[in-house]
Enzyme design. Structure first.
Site, PDB file in Angstrom:
ATOM      1  N   SER A  43     -48.596 104.709 -12.290  1.00  0.00           N
ATOM      2  CA  SER A  43     -47.177 104.409 -11.995  1.00  0.00           C
ATOM      3  C   SER A  43     -46.231 105.586 -12.175  1.00  0.00           C
ATOM      4  O   SER A  43     -45.312 105.559 -11.167  1.00  0.00           O
ATOM      5  CB  SER A  43     -46.692 103.208 -13.106  1.00  0.00           C
ATOM      6  OG  SER A  43     -47.492 101.986 -13.126  1.00  0.00           O
ATOM      7  N   ARG A 143     -49.071  89.439  -1.009  1.00  0.00           N
ATOM      8  CA  ARG A 143     -48.288  89.254  -2.447  1.00  0.00           C
ATOM      9  C   ARG A 143     -46.647  88.908  -2.059  1.00  0.00           C
ATOM     10  O   ARG A 143     -46.077  89.469  -1.044  1.00  0.00           O
ATOM     11  CB  ARG A 143     -48.475  90.658  -3.092  1.00  0.00           C
ATOM     12  CG  ARG A 143     -50.145  90.854  -3.388  1.00  0.00           C
ATOM     13  CD  ARG A 143     -50.090  92.028  -4.035  1.00  0.00           C
ATOM     14  NE  ARG A 143     -49.591  92.307  -5.508  1.00  0.00           N
ATOM     15  CZ  ARG A 143     -49.747  93.159  -6.241  1.00  0.00           C
ATOM     16  NH1 ARG A 143     -50.349  94.148  -5.908  1.00  0.00           N
ATOM     17  NH2 ARG A 143     -49.081  93.255  -7.368  1.00  0.00           N
ATOM     18  N   GLN A 190     -41.320  96.619 -11.448  1.00  0.00           N
ATOM     19  CA  GLN A 190     -41.241  96.749 -10.093  1.00  0.00           C
ATOM     20  C   GLN A 190     -39.830  96.348  -9.546  1.00  0.00           C
ATOM     21  O   GLN A 190     -39.318  97.031  -8.640  1.00  0.00           O
ATOM     22  CB  GLN A 190     -42.362  96.260  -9.552  1.00  0.00           C
ATOM     23  CG  GLN A 190     -43.767  96.872  -9.785  1.00  0.00           C
ATOM     24  CD  GLN A 190     -44.763  96.185  -8.975  1.00  0.00           C
ATOM     25  OE1 GLN A 190     -44.592  95.026  -8.029  1.00  0.00           O
ATOM     26  NE2 GLN A 190     -46.042  96.647  -9.218  1.00  0.00           N
ATOM     27  N   ASP A 336     -50.979  94.618 -16.961  1.00  0.00           N
ATOM     28  CA  ASP A 336     -52.220  95.069 -16.147  1.00  0.00           C
ATOM     29  C   ASP A 336     -53.480  95.166 -16.765  1.00  0.00           C
ATOM     30  O   ASP A 336     -54.470  95.457 -16.004  1.00  0.00           O
ATOM     31  CB  ASP A 336     -51.793  96.664 -15.550  1.00  0.00           C
ATOM     32  CG  ASP A 336     -50.758  96.460 -14.508  1.00  0.00           C
ATOM     33  OD1 ASP A 336     -50.428  95.415 -13.711  1.00  0.00           O
ATOM     34  OD2 ASP A 336     -50.243  97.479 -14.189  1.00  0.00           O
ATOM     35  N   ARG A 367     -55.797  86.870 -10.858  1.00  0.00           N
ATOM     36  CA  ARG A 367     -56.565  87.588 -12.052  1.00  0.00           C
ATOM     37  C   ARG A 367     -56.846  86.462 -13.092  1.00  0.00           C
ATOM     38  O   ARG A 367     -57.847  86.688 -13.737  1.00  0.00           O
ATOM     39  CB  ARG A 367     -55.850  88.813 -12.708  1.00  0.00           C
ATOM     40  CG  ARG A 367     -55.936  89.918 -11.651  1.00  0.00           C
ATOM     41  CD  ARG A 367     -55.167  91.148 -12.319  1.00  0.00           C
ATOM     42  NE  ARG A 367     -55.322  92.342 -11.036  1.00  0.00           N
ATOM     43  CZ  ARG A 367     -54.765  93.457 -11.223  1.00  0.00           C
ATOM     44  NH1 ARG A 367     -53.584  93.704 -12.343  1.00  0.00           N
ATOM     45  NH2 ARG A 367     -54.863  94.291 -10.499  1.00  0.00           N
TER      46      ARG A 367
END
Length: 459
Positions: A43, A143, A190, A336, A367
């Site tokens: 990041s 996405r 983000q 994450d 996920r």
């Protein structure tokens, strides 16, 4: 014929890409030992290139992650006329061109597999005086991008997406952007960072109110470059039209990469590892807090600051873990790291329940579902839910005799099931692992050096 590599990545002459069917083959048993340095924070690496490129003067960066994701960001700015020397062993120099010095790229900017790069760059490019197109691989192209394009449109930007609201993003120049007062509907660093970067080019103030704390690397780095950012509670504001001044940056080791070894050392009997110079930003330490709640033996030593970010050495020794209900306030701080946290839960005594994590459904893979499928394959009771999962700890089985676990080209899924092999009853085979290079180049080599019995096979 398949090719095998016993201690890590293929030789320098072997080029692997995301389309390659790379398999991990893990033999169970063993423990993790020694001092380890995982790669630089992904990041922060993205942001270091973006901000140094639009700063005035030359910025020197150490600890840069030379993975596919951050290298895609670097390549994009070279396409826009920024002179970058390196990277070499994590060091590079960026000759900034100022807020208005970027040039129109001659071709679409390929972000590969990186959602962070695409969403942040959408904000930075929305205020430029030239058109640009952002593309990505098949996974990134699925996405959701409306979470950034909708508020950018409120600021006056023109961003076209596919009918599904995904990439490619076609960004057209506009006469000006206007600052907005935006309340994030869901916690997302983000989206916040995208709007802050757009706000650099906007008239007036751009303010973002968070629903829950998210990683604050953009705010910290803007401050390091001399750009004023104000914060009052959950509200962050900046004024457009300022300037960034070059500086020296040191990027800490990535806590998301360290997380695999933290869980591995916790679940593998007799383990004792020291992870060096890991970033412990307060908005990223959910993995530490959650593992400690589960009974993990984790000590932080030599706490210090590096490049405006808090870092520490992290010692982890094996421990008997217990299942917990993961606190809601820790979810955005560990978003994450949940794939490998699910592995910890599978090895813990009792039940672990996660809620409030619907964001996991729209990462590089779904996920929640993919981890549940893999854990079930290993004999663990895992119940996926709309916004989380319930996992009942037990004994991990084996993929021996089956077709293995499929990581669906998701780097964190692949590494998580590799770590799960430490506690399996028999061999574990994980498919679709090539994308590990996007975030953790050399993962298999470092894991093998620490004690994981791992081989790689390129089919």
């Amino acid at each position: 014929m398949p090719r095998f590599y016993r201690l890590g990545w293929a030789s320098a002459g072997d080029s692997l890409d995301a389309a390659t069917n790379l398999k991990y083959l893990i033999t169970p048993g063993g423990s993790l030992q020694g001092r380890l340095r995982v790669p630089g924070d992904k990041s922060i690496s993205h942001r270091s290139i973006m901000l140094s490129a639009i700063a005035e003067g030359t910025t020197h960066i150490r600890g840069f992650l030379e993975g596919a994701d951050s290298l895609a960001t670097l390549a994009a700015f070279r396409e826009m006329g920024v002179e970058i020397q390196g990277p070499e062993h994590g060091e590079l120099s960026v000759k900034g061109v100022g807020l208005r010095g970027l040039r129109q790229p001659e071709r679409p900017l390929d972000m590969g597999n990186s959602g962070t790069a695409m969403r942040l760059l959408a904000g930075l490019l929305a205020g430029q005086r030239f058109p640009a197109t952002l593309v990505g691989d098949a996974s990134l192209s699925r996405r959701p991008m409306r979470r950034v394009t909708a508020p950018l449109t409120e600021m006056g930007a023109q961003v076209l997406t596919s009918e599904a609201g995904s990439a490619p993003l076609h960004i057209q120049p506009v006469s000006s952007l206007q600052g907005i007062d935006y309340h994030l509907p869901v916690a997302s660093a983000q989206v916040k960072s995208c709007l802050m970067l757009a706000g650099l080019y906007a008239q007036g103030d751009t303010c973002i109110t968070e629903t829950a704390p998210t990683r604050d690397h953009t705010e910290r780095m803007l401050t390091a470059f001399g750009y004023e950012v104000s914060r009052s509670g959950s509200r962050i504001c900046l004024k457009g039209g300022g300037r960034l001044s070059s500086c020296d940056l040191e990027i800490p080791a990535d806590i998301s990469s360290a997380a695999f070894f933290m869980v591995g050392a916790s679940i593998a009997h007799g383990s004792d590892i020291l992870l060096e110079s890991v970033g412990i930003n307060p908005t990223r330490v959910g993995i530490i807090n959650i593992l400690r709640d589960m009974g993990a033996n984790i000590d932080l030593t030599d706490k210090r600051m590096a490049g405006g970010e808090p870092v520490a050495d992290i010692r982890v020794r094996s421990a008997r873990l217990r299942g917990i209900r993961i606190p809601l306030d820790q979810v955005p701080l560990a978003i994450d790291e949940f794939p490998v946290i699910f592995v910890a839960a599978a090895c813990a005594d009792g039940e672990t329940i996660l809620t409030g994590a619907e964001e996991l459904r729209v990462k590089e893979s779904d996920r929640i579902q993919v981890m549940a499928d893999g854990l079930k394959h290993l004999g663990i009771e895992a119940e996926p839910r709309a916004d989380g999962i319930r996992i009942l700890g037990g004994e991990l089985g084996s993929t021996d005799g089956g077709d293995g676990i499929h990581a669906h080209s998701d780097h964190r899924i692949a590494m998580s099931f590799a770590i799960a092999g430490l506690r399996a009853r028999g061999p574990v085979e994980v498919h679709d692992c090539a994308n590990v290079e996007t975030s953790f180049p050399g993962f298999a080599r470092l894991a093998a050096q620490a004690g994981l019995q791992i081989e790689q096979e390129v089919v």
